[in-house]
Design a protein around this motif. Sequence first.
Motif, PDB file in Angstrom:
ATOM      1  N   PRO A 124       0.829  -1.207   0.000  1.00  8.10           N
ATOM      2  CA  PRO A 124       0.000   0.000   0.000  1.00  8.10           C
ATOM      3  C   PRO A 124       0.865   1.260   0.000  1.00  8.10           C
ATOM      4  O   PRO A 124       1.993   1.276   0.516  1.00  8.10           O
ATOM      5  CB  PRO A 124      -0.806  -0.129   1.292  1.00  8.10           C
ATOM      6  N   ILE A 125       0.376   2.302  -0.552  1.00  9.16           N
ATOM      7  CA  ILE A 125       1.089   3.583  -0.641  1.00  9.16           C
ATOM      8  C   ILE A 125       0.646   4.478   0.524  1.00  9.16           C
ATOM      9  O   ILE A 125      -0.538   4.821   0.652  1.00  9.16           O
ATOM     10  CB  ILE A 125       0.780   4.270  -1.994  1.00  9.16           C
ATOM     11  N   PHE A 126       1.609   4.814   1.441  1.00  5.53           N
ATOM     12  CA  PHE A 126       1.317   5.657   2.600  1.00  5.53           C
ATOM     13  C   PHE A 126       2.023   7.001   2.439  1.00  5.53           C
ATOM     14  O   PHE A 126       3.007   7.137   1.701  1.00  5.53           O
ATOM     15  CB  PHE A 126       1.799   5.000   3.907  1.00  5.53           C
ATOM     16  N   LYS A 133       4.712   7.212  11.752  1.00  8.49           N
ATOM     17  CA  LYS A 133       3.937   6.765  12.904  1.00  8.49           C
ATOM     18  C   LYS A 133       3.927   5.238  13.004  1.00  8.49           C
ATOM     19  O   LYS A 133       4.072   4.667  14.098  1.00  8.49           O
ATOM     20  CB  LYS A 133       2.505   7.281  12.811  1.00  8.49           C
ATOM     21  N   LEU A 134       3.798   4.598  11.853  1.00  7.22           N
ATOM     22  CA  LEU A 134       3.755   3.138  11.861  1.00  7.22           C
ATOM     23  C   LEU A 134       5.073   2.560  12.340  1.00  7.22           C
ATOM     24  O   LEU A 134       5.099   1.577  13.119  1.00  7.22           O
ATOM     25  CB  LEU A 134       3.424   2.612  10.449  1.00  7.22           C
ATOM     26  N   GLU A 135       6.170   3.160  11.935  1.00  4.89           N
ATOM     27  CA  GLU A 135       7.474   2.690  12.377  1.00  4.89           C
ATOM     28  C   GLU A 135       7.634   2.881  13.887  1.00  4.89           C
ATOM     29  O   GLU A 135       8.248   2.045  14.580  1.00  4.89           O
ATOM     30  CB  GLU A 135       8.587   3.428  11.632  1.00  4.89           C
ATOM     31  N   THR A 136       7.085   3.968  14.442  1.00  6.97           N
ATOM     32  CA  THR A 136       7.157   4.208  15.894  1.00  6.97           C
ATOM     33  C   THR A 136       6.393   3.135  16.665  1.00  6.97           C
ATOM     34  O   THR A 136       6.873   2.603  17.682  1.00  6.97           O
ATOM     35  CB  THR A 136       6.583   5.595  16.232  1.00  6.97           C
ATOM     36  N   TYR A 137       5.190   2.813  16.178  1.00  5.87           N
ATOM     37  CA  TYR A 137       4.398   1.777  16.826  1.00  5.87           C
ATOM     38  C   TYR A 137       5.129   0.425  16.790  1.00  5.87           C
ATOM     39  O   TYR A 137       5.142  -0.323  17.775  1.00  5.87           O
ATOM     40  CB  TYR A 137       3.028   1.659  16.169  1.00  5.87           C
ATOM     41  N   PHE A 177      -4.161   1.401  13.668  1.00  2.90           N
ATOM     42  CA  PHE A 177      -3.562   2.403  12.793  1.00  2.90           C
ATOM     43  C   PHE A 177      -3.365   1.843  11.370  1.00  2.90           C
ATOM     44  O   PHE A 177      -3.614   2.540  10.374  1.00  2.90           O
ATOM     45  CB  PHE A 177      -2.241   2.877  13.372  1.00  2.90           C
ATOM     46  N   GLU A 178      -2.914   0.603  11.250  1.00  3.90           N
ATOM     47  CA  GLU A 178      -2.692  -0.003   9.920  1.00  3.90           C
ATOM     48  C   GLU A 178      -4.012  -0.148   9.157  1.00  3.90           C
ATOM     49  O   GLU A 178      -4.066   0.079   7.936  1.00  3.90           O
ATOM     50  CB  GLU A 178      -2.010  -1.363  10.074  1.00  3.90           C
ATOM     51  N   LYS A 179      -5.072  -0.503   9.888  1.00  2.00           N
ATOM     52  CA  LYS A 179      -6.367  -0.614   9.214  1.00  2.00           C
ATOM     53  C   LYS A 179      -6.864   0.743   8.747  1.00  2.00           C
ATOM     54  O   LYS A 179      -7.498   0.861   7.693  1.00  2.00           O
ATOM     55  CB  LYS A 179      -7.385  -1.238  10.153  1.00  2.00           C
ATOM     56  N   SER A 180      -6.580   1.769   9.506  1.00  2.00           N
ATOM     57  CA  SER A 180      -7.019   3.110   9.098  1.00  2.00           C
ATOM     58  C   SER A 180      -6.272   3.604   7.864  1.00  2.00           C
ATOM     59  O   SER A 180      -6.749   4.477   7.140  1.00  2.00           O
ATOM     60  CB  SER A 180      -6.810   4.100  10.260  1.00  2.00           C
TER      61      SER A 180
END
Length: 346
Positions: A124-126, A133-137, A177-180
């Motif tokens: 997916p393209i973020f 944020k995803l890397e922090t989680y 967060f990933e689902k959002s």
Amino acid sequence: MSDAMRAMLEELMGPERDVPHHLRTNRKRQFSDPEVCKYYLCGLSPHMLFKNTKSADDVYRVLGDYDKVCDDELRASWDALPQEEKNGYGYEYDLWQLLEQLVRECDKRISRGNERINRDLDHPIFSSEDASKLETYKAHVKELTQAIEDASEMGDVDTAQEVMTKLEMAKSVQDTFEKSMQPEKTLSVCPISGVYMSSTDNEQRQTDHVSGKQFMGWKNIREKLQVLQELNPPPKGSYRSTRTDDSRDRDRDREREKESSRHRDRERDRDGDRNKDRDSGRDRDRERDREREPRRDRDREPRERERDREPADRRDRDRDRADRDRDHDRRDRHRDDRDNRDRGRY
């Protein structure tokens, strides 16, 4: 001019409505004429199925500009023909080859669409902020996991349980967060027509697609292709090789019967010739006998008178000579009969 208007004018004025009067032939159109669509005769015309749709481009890449006439009356004449006669034209074979090519191209487009959708889902393209944020989680989840391992090695059970609770909460936050970050709608490819469908399409949109021109056109093409594959029509020019075994056996039986009849006629002719030769030989033998009898009688009378005057020993010699003559005549007749039989045999 629309096709409906053109068809109406041809029905009212005939196919030669645009031809000058002095050049018109008033000939009725036949299904074998070059301007007639042979695909339509055999069941369907891809050009007519997808006219004014996106799938028309697929047909155009194969057929190019196509302006053949689709005539229902000629189609009825074609349907009335027996299958063996249809095989001689090769029209169904040509339609079979065309549909295979169209379905093959459509399946390739469907495969490419599915690959593209799967690739987008896997990667997916973020935005850069969301990625950070995803890397922090993820890093926080990793730290908590390591803390639980360290507490377990030290035998600090209370600390390990406390950190385990924090780890479960951190994983929950990461999953949310990933689902959002996932798109609200996903795409899919119709396995029949290759048209893209959205997960957000309502029921009416899906119903319209299934009853639409593209879906029904590709559905008819695939069903017709299956029928032709089972029928296995021959190409033009190979009609003789597709005849049934029963038909070939009947032809061979008729040919053998004709040959047997000719053989019997020749035998009767030869028998008649032999009978004629035999009868002719017998006639000649009888004629020869009749010619010899008077001669023997004439020769016998003087000898008998002379024998009366001659001594007894002379009469005996004459009698012996007469016996020899008769033996000679008898051998001559036997020889003639044998010659006649030999001629009759050959």
